[in-house]
Design an enzyme around this catalytic site. Structure first.
Site, PDB file in Angstrom:
ATOM      1  CG  ASP A  64      26.696   6.742  93.727  1.00  0.00           C
ATOM      2  OD1 ASP A  64      26.188   7.867  93.554  1.00  0.00           O
ATOM      3  OD2 ASP A  64      27.249   6.096  92.811  1.00  0.00           O
ATOM      4  CG  ASP A 113      29.850  18.665  91.707  1.00  0.00           C
ATOM      5  OD1 ASP A 113      30.547  19.472  92.333  1.00  0.00           O
ATOM      6  OD2 ASP A 113      30.337  17.713  91.063  1.00  0.00           O
TER       7      ASP A 113
HETATM    8  P1  IMP Z   1      26.244  18.277  88.613  1.00  0.00           P
HETATM    9  O1  IMP Z   1      25.530  18.114  87.310  1.00  0.00           O
HETATM   10  O2  IMP Z   1      27.722  18.444  88.412  1.00  0.00           O
HETATM   11  O3  IMP Z   1      25.654  19.351  89.489  1.00  0.00           O
HETATM   12  O4  IMP Z   1      26.154  16.887  89.360  1.00  0.00           O
HETATM   13  C1  IMP Z   1      24.989  16.425  89.874  1.00  0.00           C
HETATM   14  C2  IMP Z   1      25.042  14.957  90.212  1.00  0.00           C
HETATM   15  O5  IMP Z   1      26.366  14.441  90.324  1.00  0.00           O
HETATM   16  C3  IMP Z   1      24.407  14.747  91.552  1.00  0.00           C
HETATM   17  O6  IMP Z   1      23.012  14.588  91.448  1.00  0.00           O
HETATM   18  C4  IMP Z   1      25.108  13.510  92.067  1.00  0.00           C
HETATM   19  O7  IMP Z   1      24.436  12.352  91.606  1.00  0.00           O
HETATM   20  C5  IMP Z   1      26.488  13.574  91.429  1.00  0.00           C
HETATM   21  N1  IMP Z   1      27.478  14.133  92.386  1.00  0.00           N
HETATM   22  C6  IMP Z   1      28.018  15.368  92.387  1.00  0.00           C
HETATM   23  N2  IMP Z   1      28.868  15.538  93.412  1.00  0.00           N
HETATM   24  C7  IMP Z   1      28.852  14.366  94.093  1.00  0.00           C
HETATM   25  C8  IMP Z   1      29.526  13.919  95.284  1.00  0.00           C
HETATM   26  O8  IMP Z   1      30.311  14.629  95.948  1.00  0.00           O
HETATM   27  N3  IMP Z   1      29.234  12.644  95.683  1.00  0.00           N
HETATM   28  C9  IMP Z   1      28.369  11.838  95.014  1.00  0.00           C
HETATM   29  N4  IMP Z   1      27.727  12.212  93.903  1.00  0.00           N
HETATM   30  C10 IMP Z   1      27.961  13.473  93.455  1.00  0.00           C
HETATM   31 MG    MG Z   2      24.853  10.085  91.509  1.00  0.00          MG
END
Ligand code: IMP
Ligand code: MG
Length: 176
Positions: free
Chosen positions: A159, A103
């Site tokens: 989730d 994300d």
């Molecule tokens: P990041 O550090 O922002 O890249 O987020 C990573 C983590 O956030 C992922 O491994 C997911 O557990 C959670 N996450 C990010 N986007 C989503 C989504 O759309 N649905 C569910 N979990 C998400």
């Molecule tokens: Mg998660």
């Protein structure tokens, strides 16, 4: 009646299975003759991992890590901390991080830096989903399942407040 939180389906169950098979073939070819250590990031990637691992034709092992990034909200805090570390050292190993979704990229950026410091022979990322529009940290994921639009998604491991991981497809969450 269908749960009101489950919105539009973005990736159907059969598309997921087809893509996972293709990724398994690609990874098996890339790592031919080597032994792979899959590092699965709990909890979301467990479903993807178990399907992907069964498509690998090379000797492989799995270890798990848990990190906190989101809590029950739908936006990243940017703060990453290790809740559960790997059981074994990874020095000299060929390591592939298996993630559910990239994300902001902040979680993977932290994980890559943390695991690289343990001197693996190689370190790559396989993520089922990516939301390129949301990226805050530049991440090179070698294997990506699907690019999706900027929506909060649930299902196939993902989730919202710990629910909906068991859906066989990936859907948008309604009322984000
Ligand atoms: P990041 O550090 O922002 O890249 O987020 C990573 C983590 O956030 C992922 O491994 C997911 O557990 C959670 N996450 C990010 N986007 C989503 C989504 O759309 N649905 C569910 N979990 C998400
Ligand atoms: Mg998660």
């Amino acid at each position: 009646m269908r749960d009101a939180e489950i919105g539009e389906i973005l990736v159907q169950a059969d598309e997921l299975q087809r893509r996972v098979r293709a990724l398994g073939a690609e990874i098996s070819a890339d790592y031919e003759g080597r032994q792979l250590l899959l590092v699965c990031v709990l909890k979301g990637a467990v479903f993807f991992l178990s399907d992907l691992m069964r498509q690998l034709q090379i000797p492989c092992e799995v270890d798990f890590m848990a990190v906190a990034s989101y809590g029950d909200s739908t936006d990243s805090s940017g703060v990453v901390r290790i809740l559960k570390d790997l059981d074994a050292p990874i020095e000299g190993r060929d390591v592939l991080i298996v993630e559910d979704i990239v994300d902001s990229g902040l979680t993977l950026k932290y994980l890559l830096r943390n695991l690289a410091a343990r001197r693996p022979a190689s370190l790559e990322v396989c993520a089922l989903l990516t939301k390129p529009e949301r990226r805050k940290a530049q991440i090179d994921a070698k294997y990506i399942g699907f690019e999706i639009p900027n929506r909060f998604v649930i299902g196939y491991g993902l989730d919202h407040a710990e629910r909906h991981r068991n859906l066989p497809f990936v859907a948008a969450l309604t009322n984000e």
